[in-house]
Design an enzyme around this catalytic site. Structure first.
Site: not given
Ligand code: FAD
Ligand code: NAP
Length: 312
Positions: A134, A137-138
């Site tokens: 990302c 992010c970084d």
């Molecule tokens: P996710 O955060 O991926 O959450 C999805 C959830 O669904 C998970 O908890 C998972 O366990 C659950 N899930 C999946 N499938 C199932 C299922 N079948 N049944 C039940 N539960 C399920 N963003 C920023 O804004 N700033 C940053 O600095 C930043 N740094 C990052 C650093 C890293 C290392 C990473 C990996 C990502 C970073 N991001 C950052 C991106 C950010 O984390 C994501 O954009 C954000 O978390 C997306 O949110 P979401 O709710 O869509 O999905």
């Protein structure tokens, strides 16, 4: 019957739960297979969430979300959802991994996405400590420093251009001699003085110490080249976590694009009434915590209207 079922407890799912319950819906359950918080819990530093001025770990930032989001009655069931299907009356069935199921009037899905890894040595060991997927992010952590970007698609080239505005130099490493990215983007890369392109080249190994990455060995047509960059960004594609939408016959419950992203409108509505997709899994997602949270709020606000208009 649930008023709303939320699948996934990342920033999108948690925020959807907060808005749905605070907006008056009574029976709202968030199905999350693990600890709520989502993929940001794996990040050692986040500094771009508005209203949180200190740099903190993703784990620390998300620690307070479940309590706030549950304050108005959101329930969390810790279980993996295997599939969502449509009932004859337009409501939904949530199929859980323990073989039980539950009906819901509408469903907000926020199961996220998973950036692919390139598969070189020590990639996992240094992930989050110099190896990143990302740039938004970084990238800032490498201000005025040299970084390496791996990949040859639109994402890799666009992120290399973005990083060139922050970093002193960007090495763009691609395994073939021509890019998959749009020709106009390729042209911008070749015109950018701060980007050095290494074609027909593959990462072999990152190396470093307890402080993180100190460099990367690249196999090039002229032998091994060592790049002493402390940041290595990998953009080799993304897997969208859309398995819960897959039906028994292999089709998907709603429309996806060719990359597997769910097609939604500005209210996060899919083409199936009462079904929403939010966060990293939806079309053109910026893949940021703040955007995922915004999607969750938008979907919940629309789901409340849908419930009021159509229930009974
Ligand atoms: P996710 O955060 O991926 O959450 C999805 C959830 O669904 C998970 O908890 C998972 O366990 C659950 N899930 C999946 N499938 C199932 C299922 N079948 N049944 C039940 N539960 C399920 N963003 C920023 O804004 N700033 C940053 O600095 C930043 N740094 C990052 C650093 C890293 C290392 C990473 C990996 C990502 C970073 N991001 C950052 C991106 C950010 O984390 C994501 O954009 C954000 O978390 C997306 O949110 P979401 O709710 O869509 O999905
Ligand atoms: P992508 O198009 O699948 O490109 C992935 C790149 O990574 C390819 O160049 C591939 O090499 C390389 N790669 C894959 N596995 C690798 C490995 N193990 N080691 C080294 N390199 C590896 O992915 P993307 O760039 O994320 O784009 C995904 C989709 O979104 C595409 O359809 C893209 O057009 C679209 N997108 C569009 C825009 C835009 O329109 N502005 C912006 C971003 C993304 P090969 O080329 O050799 O296969």
């Amino acid at each position: 019957m649930l008023d709303v079922a939320i699948i996934g407890g990342g920033p999108a799912g948690l925020t959807a739960g907060l808005y749905a319950t605070r907006g008056g819906l009574k029976a709202v359950t968030m199905f999350e297979r693990g600890m709520p918080g989502g993929q940001i819990m794996n990040s050692s530093e986040i500094e771009n969430y508005p209203g949180v001025p200190t740099v903190m770990s993703g784990m620390d930032m998300m620690a307070v979300w479940p309590e706030q989001c549950s304050r108005f009655g959101l329930k969390h069931e810790m279980i993996t959802v295997e599939r969502i299907s449509l009932n004859n009356d337009g409501t939904f069935k949530i199929h859980k991994e323990d073989g039980t199921n539950e009906d819901a009037f509408s469903v907000i899905v926020g199961t996220g996405s998973t950036p692919r890894r390139a598969g070189f040595k020590n990639e996992d060991k240094f992930f989050g400590r110099g190896v990143s997927t990302c740039a938004t992010c970084d990238g800032f952590f490498y201000k005025n420093k040299e970084v390496t970007v791996i990949g040859g698609g639109d994402t890799a080239l666009e992120e290399a251009i973005y990083l060139s505005t922050i970093c002193s130099k960007v090495y763009l490493v691609h395994r073939r001699d021509n890019f998959r990215a749009a020709p106009s983007t390729v042209e911008r890369v070749f015109k950018n003085d701060k980007i050095e392109v290494l074609l027909n080249s593959r990462p072999d190994e990152v190396f470093g110490d307890d402080m993180g990455v100190s460099g990367i060995h690249i196999s090039t047509p002229n032998g091994i080249r060592t790049l002493n960059t402390t940041g290595v960004f990998i953009f080799v594609g993304n897997d969208i976590n859309n398995a819960v939408l897959k039906q028994a016959d292999g089709s998907f419950l709603c429309n996806l694009n060719e990359s597997g992203e769910v097609i939604v409108d500005l209210n996060m509505r899919t083409n199936i009434k009462g079904l929403y997709a939010t966060g990293d899994m939806r079309l053109d997602a910026p893949k940021q915590v703040v955007c995922a949270a915004g999607d969750g709020a938008a979907a919940a606000i629309d789901a409340i209207s849908y419930f009021m208009e159509h229930k009974n």
